[in-house]
Design an enzyme around this catalytic site. Sequence first.
Site: not given
Length: 156
Positions: A45-47, A50
């Site tokens: 999710g963070c990738t 970002a």
Amino acid sequence: MSRLETGQTAPAWTLHDAEGTEVSLSSFAGRKLIIYVYPAAMTPGCTTEACDFRDNEAIFAKHGYAVVGVSPDAPAKLATFAEQEALSFPLLSDESKSMLEDYGAYGEKKLYGKTVVGVIRSTFVVDEGGKIELARYNVKATGHVASLAKALGIDL
């Protein structure tokens, strides 16, 4: 845990970027700043989030917004993440979680139906005068950048 609201003065902070250089909120004085908070570098999710900011950074910049990402990851992990994903905006480390707490982005949250303590995926827009223009909590990684742009009146 108190949450920030539109019109409040953004709490000051000084954090280290992926290279270990100190970066402060005051470094962006006179500029609009998008601060997005994410739980952990190199997770799916963070990738996604970002890379979405990376892919739209030029559009935000055209409208006068700088972008920074903040997580509790160590600077070395942030450097690896930035290199792997070709991220061109600063990633800042808040290992002590003090900035995250000041912004109401660390505390109890629901994760798969259970209450846990951790980073609350959030985004803050700070205006040129250092005031909170927008504060969003519990945002979804996918589609968040488009939703934020819409709220700011920016076409992606």
